[in-house]
Design a protein around this motif. Structure first.
Motif, short mmCIF file in Angstrom:
data_model
loop_
_atom_site.label_atom_id
_atom_site.label_comp_id
_atom_site.label_asym_id
_atom_site.label_seq_id
_atom_site.Cartn_x
_atom_site.Cartn_y
_atom_site.Cartn_z
N ARG A 1 62.64 37.76 -31.55
CA ARG A 1 63.71 38.21 -32.03
C ARG A 1 62.31 39.09 -33.99
NH1 ARG A 1 67.98 37.53 -29.90
NH2 ARG A 1 68.10 35.80 -27.95
N HIS A 2 61.91 39.18 -34.24
CA HIS A 2 61.29 40.21 -35.04
C HIS A 2 59.90 40.46 -34.31
CE1 HIS A 2 59.10 40.00 -38.39
NE2 HIS A 2 59.64 39.48 -39.07
N PRO A 3 60.29 41.28 -35.28
CA PRO A 3 58.89 42.86 -35.00
C PRO A 3 57.79 42.41 -35.43
CG PRO A 3 60.51 43.49 -37.08
CD PRO A 3 60.36 42.25 -37.16
N LEU A 4 56.61 42.19 -33.80
CA LEU A 4 55.50 42.12 -33.89
C LEU A 4 54.92 43.19 -33.20
CD1 LEU A 4 55.80 38.44 -31.93
CD2 LEU A 4 55.08 38.82 -34.20
N PRO A 5 53.86 43.42 -34.10
CA PRO A 5 53.01 42.54 -34.96
C PRO A 5 53.54 43.17 -36.39
CG PRO A 5 51.52 45.04 -34.05
CD PRO A 5 53.06 44.84 -32.92
N VAL B 1 58.76 42.42 -27.61
CA VAL B 1 57.19 41.94 -26.81
C VAL B 1 56.01 42.36 -27.47
CG1 VAL B 1 57.51 43.72 -24.81
CG2 VAL B 1 56.61 41.57 -24.62
N VAL B 2 54.98 42.25 -27.17
CA VAL B 2 53.33 42.13 -27.78
C VAL B 2 53.17 42.25 -26.00
CG1 VAL B 2 53.53 42.39 -29.14
CG2 VAL B 2 52.35 40.27 -28.63
N LEU B 3 52.00 43.48 -26.08
CA LEU B 3 51.78 43.14 -24.02
C LEU B 3 49.72 42.68 -25.05
CD1 LEU B 3 53.40 45.98 -22.47
CD2 LEU B 3 54.04 43.16 -22.40
N THR C 1 58.98 49.40 -43.64
CA THR C 1 60.07 51.00 -43.32
C THR C 1 59.01 52.25 -42.53
OG1 THR C 1 59.23 51.67 -45.51
CG2 THR C 1 61.40 50.56 -45.18
N GLU C 2 57.18 51.64 -42.51
CA GLU C 2 56.28 52.41 -42.54
C GLU C 2 55.66 51.95 -41.47
OE1 GLU C 2 53.96 52.38 -45.93
OE2 GLU C 2 54.58 53.89 -46.47
N TRP C 3 56.01 50.58 -40.08
CA TRP C 3 55.64 49.77 -39.16
C TRP C 3 55.65 51.04 -38.28
CZ3 TRP C 3 57.27 44.13 -39.65
CH2 TRP C 3 56.76 43.50 -40.10
N LEU C 4 56.82 52.03 -37.91
CA LEU C 4 56.64 52.99 -36.22
C LEU C 4 56.22 53.89 -36.66
CD1 LEU C 4 60.68 52.67 -36.02
CD2 LEU C 4 59.29 52.14 -34.17
N ALA C 5 55.74 54.30 -37.48
CA ALA C 5 54.26 55.17 -38.03
C ALA C 5 53.20 54.53 -37.72
CB ALA C 5 54.67 55.81 -39.43
N TYR C 6 53.19 53.65 -37.58
CA TYR C 6 51.86 52.49 -37.76
C TYR C 6 51.78 52.77 -35.73
CZ TYR C 6 50.61 54.97 -42.03
OH TYR C 6 50.58 55.43 -43.35
N HIS C 7 52.52 52.09 -35.49
CA HIS C 7 52.14 51.47 -34.01
C HIS C 7 53.63 51.44 -33.46
CE1 HIS C 7 50.65 47.30 -31.76
NE2 HIS C 7 52.07 47.54 -31.91
N CYS C 8 52.98 51.11 -31.78
CA CYS C 8 54.58 51.66 -30.93
C CYS C 8 54.53 50.01 -29.85
CB CYS C 8 53.46 52.06 -29.78
SG CYS C 8 54.61 52.34 -28.52
N TYR C 9 55.33 49.79 -31.18
CA TYR C 9 57.11 48.62 -31.19
C TYR C 9 57.21 49.11 -29.88
CZ TYR C 9 55.54 47.30 -35.41
OH TYR C 9 54.64 46.51 -36.56
N LEU C 10 57.40 47.32 -28.59
CA LEU C 10 57.93 47.63 -27.68
C LEU C 10 58.71 46.67 -27.15
CD1 LEU C 10 54.70 47.21 -24.90
CD2 LEU C 10 56.72 50.03 -25.73
N ARG C 11 60.00 47.40 -27.02
CA ARG C 11 61.27 46.21 -26.91
C ARG C 11 61.06 46.29 -25.97
NH1 ARG C 11 67.10 49.82 -27.26
NH2 ARG C 11 68.08 47.89 -25.65
N HIS C 12 62.15 44.88 -25.42
CA HIS C 12 62.22 44.17 -24.23
C HIS C 12 63.48 44.34 -23.14
CE1 HIS C 12 62.97 40.66 -21.57
NE2 HIS C 12 61.34 40.94 -20.90
N VAL D 1 60.32 51.17 -28.73
CA VAL D 1 60.82 50.79 -30.20
C VAL D 1 60.88 52.26 -30.95
CG1 VAL D 1 61.68 49.97 -32.79
CG2 VAL D 1 61.20 49.22 -30.39
N VAL D 2 62.19 53.12 -30.73
CA VAL D 2 62.09 54.48 -31.28
C VAL D 2 63.31 54.60 -33.01
CG1 VAL D 2 62.57 55.84 -29.20
CG2 VAL D 2 64.42 54.97 -30.17
N SER D 3 64.06 53.55 -33.51
CA SER D 3 64.50 53.50 -34.44
C SER D 3 64.19 52.23 -35.57
CB SER D 3 66.30 53.85 -34.39
OG SER D 3 66.36 52.56 -34.25
N GLU D 4 64.22 52.28 -36.52
CA GLU D 4 64.10 50.82 -37.17
C GLU D 4 65.35 49.95 -37.12
OE1 GLU D 4 63.81 50.97 -41.58
OE2 GLU D 4 61.85 52.96 -41.61
#
Length: 248
Positions: free
Chosen positions: A156-160, A143-145, A168-179, A129-132
């Motif tokens: 459909r909700h951001p995890l974790p 998806v979480v792996l 607003t800071e979540w992307l800076a602290y975790h690499c979220y993955l989109r399915h 995921v690259v944007s809010e």
């Protein structure tokens, strides 16, 4: 490895009726999907449709298509129907979304590579995921792996959820993955999946793959950096046309 690509394509669509036949810069959407898939390491690419117009159109441009029941509850069921009509034995069946005209052959090949491991039963793709906007959109499942790249959960909700940080800071602290909704299955697993009843998590999130996880089927993932654009609305069509024009 004998790999078959099957593209489910329905004429009926609540938001965009007849969308497989929509013209996108001189080619219909379904023809663009077929042409992209034919560049991957697939031995055959087959459209599975419930509509005679789509069947005739695909055969008209030289593609392969089969007519399936109009009563299938999901694309997975339509893929199984088409595969059984082909009367062949494949090592891997790839379910390619019929509304993804920019699907890249390398994405399909990345999925096929997962099946070099005999333990792989189901494969799918994930993308960072690259944007809010992506992160918080309910239309883009996340998806979480686990440590082996297998899916633990789709939502459909951001995890974790990061309790210690503002959203607003979540992307800076975790690499979220989109399915990315491209799937491949062993044929016997595909058959078994279509016999499963809807599950509680699937009904809650409206995500079919949760039914498979609840039933105990592991889903192996491969990562892609390539973007795709699904066509669901007239606005999506306009966006696709702009992209096609920009690439000319």
């Amino acid at each position: 490895m004998l790999a078959i690509g099957i593209i489910p394509a329905r004429y009926a669509s609540t938001r965009l009726p007849g969308k497989p036949l929509i013209d996108l810069g001189g080619q219909t959407m379904i023809e663009r999907v077929v042409r992209q898939a034919q560049q991957a390491n697939l031995q055959r690419v087959v459209v599975a449709t419930d509509d005679e117009r789509i069947l005739a159109h695909v055969r008209g441009f030289g593609g392969e298509a089969v007519l399936t029941s109009p009563n299938h509850p999901s694309g997975t069921d339509r893929v199984r129907d088409a595969y059984e009509q082909l009367g062949i034995t494949a090592d891997c069946v790839v379910n390619i979304q019929g509304d993804e005209p920019f699907i890249h052959p390398d994405q399909i090949n990345a999925l096929l590579a997962l099946f070099a491991d005999p333990a792989t039963q189901i494969g799918t793709l994930v993308k960072p995921v690259v944007s809010e906007e992506e992160l918080f959109s309910p239309h883009l499942p996340k998806v979480v792996l686990d440590s082996r790249g297998r899916a633990l959960y789709f939502s459909r909700h951001p995890l974790p959820y990061q309790r210690q940080h503002a959203p607003t800071e979540w992307l800076a602290y975790h690499c979220y993955l989109r399915h990315i909704g491209l799937y491949a299955y062993r044929p016997d697993v595909l058959r078994a999946l279509t016999q499963l009843p809807p599950s509680p998590l699937e009904l809650a999130e409206s995500l079919e793959q949760l039914r498979w996880l609840e039933a105990g089927y592991p889903i192996q993932t491969a990562e892609t950096e390539l973007e795709t654009i699904g066509i669901d609305t007239p606005e999506d069509v306009e966006r696709a046309l702009r992209l096609i024009e920009a690439r000319r």
